[in-house]
Scaffold this motif. Structure first.
Motif, PDB file in Angstrom:
ATOM      1  N   PHE A 143       0.825  -1.214   0.000  1.00 35.66           N
ATOM      2  CA  PHE A 143       0.000   0.000   0.000  1.00 35.66           C
ATOM      3  C   PHE A 143       0.855   1.259   0.000  1.00 35.66           C
ATOM      4  CE2 PHE A 143       1.163  -1.384   4.082  1.00 35.66           C
ATOM      5  CZ  PHE A 143       1.517  -0.240   4.732  1.00 35.66           C
ATOM      6  N   CYS A 144       2.154   1.121  -0.244  1.00 37.89           N
ATOM      7  CA  CYS A 144       3.071   2.268  -0.125  1.00 37.89           C
ATOM      8  C   CYS A 144       3.656   2.617  -1.483  1.00 37.89           C
ATOM      9  CB  CYS A 144       4.198   1.939   0.847  1.00 37.89           C
ATOM     10  SG  CYS A 144       5.382   3.289   1.024  1.00 37.89           S
ATOM     11  N   SER A 145       3.605   3.890  -1.836  1.00 40.81           N
ATOM     12  CA  SER A 145       4.079   4.256  -3.174  1.00 40.81           C
ATOM     13  C   SER A 145       5.600   4.236  -3.266  1.00 40.81           C
ATOM     14  CB  SER A 145       3.518   5.611  -3.603  1.00 40.81           C
ATOM     15  OG  SER A 145       4.266   6.647  -3.033  1.00 40.81           O
ATOM     16  N   MET A 188      10.241   8.768   8.950  1.00 42.34           N
ATOM     17  CA  MET A 188       9.058   8.167   8.350  1.00 42.34           C
ATOM     18  C   MET A 188       8.965   8.523   6.872  1.00 42.34           C
ATOM     19  SD  MET A 188       6.019   8.683  11.108  1.00 42.34           S
ATOM     20  CE  MET A 188       6.220   8.223  12.832  1.00 42.34           C
ATOM     21  N   GLY A 189      10.057   8.987   6.329  1.00 42.52           N
ATOM     22  CA  GLY A 189      10.059   9.295   4.899  1.00 42.52           C
ATOM     23  C   GLY A 189      10.336   8.026   4.112  1.00 42.52           C
ATOM     24  N   MET A 190      11.121   8.163   3.061  1.00 42.85           N
ATOM     25  CA  MET A 190      11.400   7.000   2.221  1.00 42.85           C
ATOM     26  C   MET A 190      12.390   6.078   2.924  1.00 42.85           C
ATOM     27  SD  MET A 190      11.840   9.206  -1.192  1.00 42.85           S
ATOM     28  CE  MET A 190      12.516   7.879  -2.135  1.00 42.85           C
ATOM     29  N   PRO A 239      -5.180   7.668   7.641  1.00 43.20           N
ATOM     30  CA  PRO A 239      -6.030   7.475   6.461  1.00 43.20           C
ATOM     31  C   PRO A 239      -5.145   7.116   5.259  1.00 43.20           C
ATOM     32  CG  PRO A 239      -6.572   9.530   7.595  1.00 43.20           C
ATOM     33  CD  PRO A 239      -5.297   9.006   8.222  1.00 43.20           C
ATOM     34  N   PHE A 240      -5.500   6.057   4.555  1.00 47.97           N
ATOM     35  CA  PHE A 240      -4.700   5.632   3.391  1.00 47.97           C
ATOM     36  C   PHE A 240      -4.641   6.744   2.353  1.00 47.97           C
ATOM     37  CE2 PHE A 240      -4.768   3.792  -0.933  1.00 47.97           C
ATOM     38  CZ  PHE A 240      -3.488   3.276  -0.946  1.00 47.97           C
ATOM     39  N   ASN A 241      -3.446   7.030   1.892  1.00 48.10           N
ATOM     40  CA  ASN A 241      -3.275   8.019   0.825  1.00 48.10           C
ATOM     41  C   ASN A 241      -3.114   7.303  -0.500  1.00 48.10           C
ATOM     42  OD1 ASN A 241      -3.177  10.558   2.279  1.00 48.10           O
ATOM     43  ND2 ASN A 241      -1.320   9.739   3.201  1.00 48.10           N
TER      44      ASN A 241
HETATM   45  N1  SAH Z   1       9.742   1.963   6.546  1.00 48.30           N
HETATM   46  C1  SAH Z   1       9.274   2.650   7.700  1.00 48.30           C
HETATM   47  C2  SAH Z   1       9.166   4.162   7.542  1.00 48.30           C
HETATM   48  C3  SAH Z   1       8.477   4.708   6.292  1.00 48.30           C
HETATM   49  S1  SAH Z   1       6.746   4.637   6.104  1.00 48.30           S
HETATM   50  C4  SAH Z   1       7.948   2.073   8.155  1.00 48.30           C
HETATM   51  O1  SAH Z   1       7.403   1.236   7.453  1.00 48.30           O
HETATM   52  O2  SAH Z   1       7.489   2.415   9.246  1.00 48.30           O
HETATM   53  C5  SAH Z   1       5.980   5.756   7.177  1.00 48.30           C
HETATM   54  C6  SAH Z   1       4.521   5.377   7.474  1.00 48.30           C
HETATM   55  O3  SAH Z   1       3.630   5.652   6.377  1.00 48.30           O
HETATM   56  C7  SAH Z   1       4.393   3.895   7.735  1.00 48.30           C
HETATM   57  O4  SAH Z   1       3.581   3.625   8.826  1.00 48.30           O
HETATM   58  C8  SAH Z   1       3.747   3.411   6.457  1.00 48.30           C
HETATM   59  O5  SAH Z   1       3.156   2.197   6.643  1.00 48.30           O
HETATM   60  C9  SAH Z   1       2.796   4.540   6.149  1.00 48.30           C
HETATM   61  N2  SAH Z   1       2.310   4.501   4.759  1.00 48.30           N
HETATM   62  C10 SAH Z   1       2.930   3.990   3.683  1.00 48.30           C
HETATM   63  N3  SAH Z   1       2.163   4.116   2.576  1.00 48.30           N
HETATM   64  C11 SAH Z   1       1.034   4.743   2.953  1.00 48.30           C
HETATM   65  C12 SAH Z   1      -0.116   5.192   2.247  1.00 48.30           C
HETATM   66  N4  SAH Z   1      -0.249   5.019   0.937  1.00 48.30           N
HETATM   67  N5  SAH Z   1      -1.069   5.815   2.950  1.00 48.30           N
HETATM   68  C13 SAH Z   1      -0.923   6.020   4.279  1.00 48.30           C
HETATM   69  N6  SAH Z   1       0.137   5.630   4.986  1.00 48.30           N
HETATM   70  C14 SAH Z   1       1.124   4.989   4.335  1.00 48.30           C
END
Ligand code: SAH
Length: 367
Positions: A122-124, A162-164, A295-297
């Protein structure tokens, strides 16, 4: 002729590393302290301006070292005050850094890797694949550059990794950067104001126990292993029970009194049912926890949708009535693609991203 030896970048060296560096030059340890204050507290990188160093030392520093932070490739300002920078790195890659102002704080979200290896579905960031680890200078350099760009009126009071990227898969470089965030002679942030977010790298959580104290956030996203493995494939290697045991070990150390923040991205019809909230309460019953509902982005090509407002609030209510502290993360900066999971760094075309997501899903289906 120019010296063919590359200069040492002093940015990113922790106090102990800088002291060792100066010891090799036959200099006193307090030189390290002077450099830290110039660079991180005053934002100065020009040795000529460091007037409390002797002329001879300044000349040697000039000749053999440098202080170089990533450059800003572009800056994007959201209508809500969020600022996103694309930072240029040597070799042509880029990462994203985001500043999120709130009335009582300013949070900087920084990256630890170019891309990511973890393939969370779910992560871009996952759609761009993994390029490389950032060096300590590139990690702390995002803070340095953001502070410069923000100027003295907007202070960075909190830093979140919490970035890339996955910080605990790059701990060797992340650790000195964390030390500089905490060090009173550098950024001097309290332990609770520096947060490392992990998708659940258990050995990394254990290794972080002997680093400088920082708050830990864990990306949980599901109350059971089947679903979590679908969202965070790393769960196959470190399932929930092992992950939570590592969280307890982390909290058992002499940290500032704290709990673990569990991040839980709310995805429509996937992990947002009330019974899943109840299961989450059961699963987390023995770990001092807070839950942050995100909230999912959405991003181009993703099959997922954000849960409805109703579903998110219902989920939160179940958690709260079970005695859990549960907050809903406000989505910030989505007009500039700065929201969680929208950080892509190198700009991929929408069609390329769609293709990568399809590939990922196909791989998941086979796994
Ligand atoms: N790799 C680390 C840090 C980066 S992600 C981790 O996984 O924690 C930072 C946060 O954003 C994480 O909780 C991740 O699950 C969340 N995240 C990633 N994609 C997302 C999306 N499309 N919508 C909302 N949150 C998301």
């Amino acid at each position: 002729m120019a010296d063919p030896r590359p200069k040492t970048n002093l940015l990113g060296l922790s106090r102990a590393q800088l002291e060792r560096f100066f010891a090799e030059w036959g200099e006193k340890p307090f030189r390290a302290r002077q450099i830290l204050q110039w660079v991180y507290q005053r934002g100065v990188t020009d040795f000529d301006a460091m007037t409390d160093l002797s002329r001879a030392l300044r000349e040697r520093l000039q000749a053999e070292t440098e202080i170089i932070a990533p450059g800003v490739m572009s800056e994007h300002r959201s209508t809500d005050g969020t600022v996103k920078w694309i930072m240029a790195l040597p070799g042509g890659s880029a990462v994203e850094t985001v500043f999120i102002p709130e009335p009582d704080r300013g949070t900087l979200c920084i990256s630890s890797q170019v891309g990511c290896m973890l393939n969370c579905t779910f992560c871009s960031t996952a759609t761009q694949g993994f390029n490389r680890n950032l060096g300590a200078a590139e990690i702390i350099g995002q803070v340095w550059r953001a502070a410069e760009a923000l100027g003295p009126d907007r202070r960075i009071t909190n830093i979140v990794l919490m970035g890339m990227g996955e910080p605990l898969l790059n701990l060797d470089q992340v650790r000195p950067a964390l030390e500089l965030m905490r060090d009173d002679l550098a950024y001097g942030l309290a332990a609770r104001r520096v947060t490392v977010s992990t998708s659940g790298v258990v050995p990394g959580i254990d290794a972080l126990r002997d680093g400088p104290g920082v708050a830990l956030a864990v990306s949980l996203h599901a109350p059971d292993d089947d679903l979590r493995t679908r969202l965070v494939p790393l769960n196959r290697k470190y399932p929930i029970e092992e992950l939570l045991a590592a969280c307890k070990r982390y909290l058992a150390d002499k940290r500032p009194k704290q709990s673990i923040t569990f991040e839980y991205t709310m995805i429509d019809g996937v992990n947002d049912r009330p019974e899943q909230a109840r299961e989450l309460l059961r699963v987390l019953a023995h770990v001092p926890s807070k839950i942050n509902l995100i909230p999912f982005n959405p991003f181009p090509g993703t099959p997922f949708k954000c849960s409805s407002n109703n579903a998110i609030h219902r989920f939160q209510d179940v958690l709260r009535s079970g005695g859990m502290i549960a907050t809903i993360r406000k989505t910030r900066g989505d007009d500039i693609d700065a929201a969680c999971g929208q950080l892509v760094g190198k700009v991929l075309s929408a069609s390329r991203r769609r293709a990568v997501v399809q590939e990922q899903l196909a791989r998941q289906a086979l796994a």
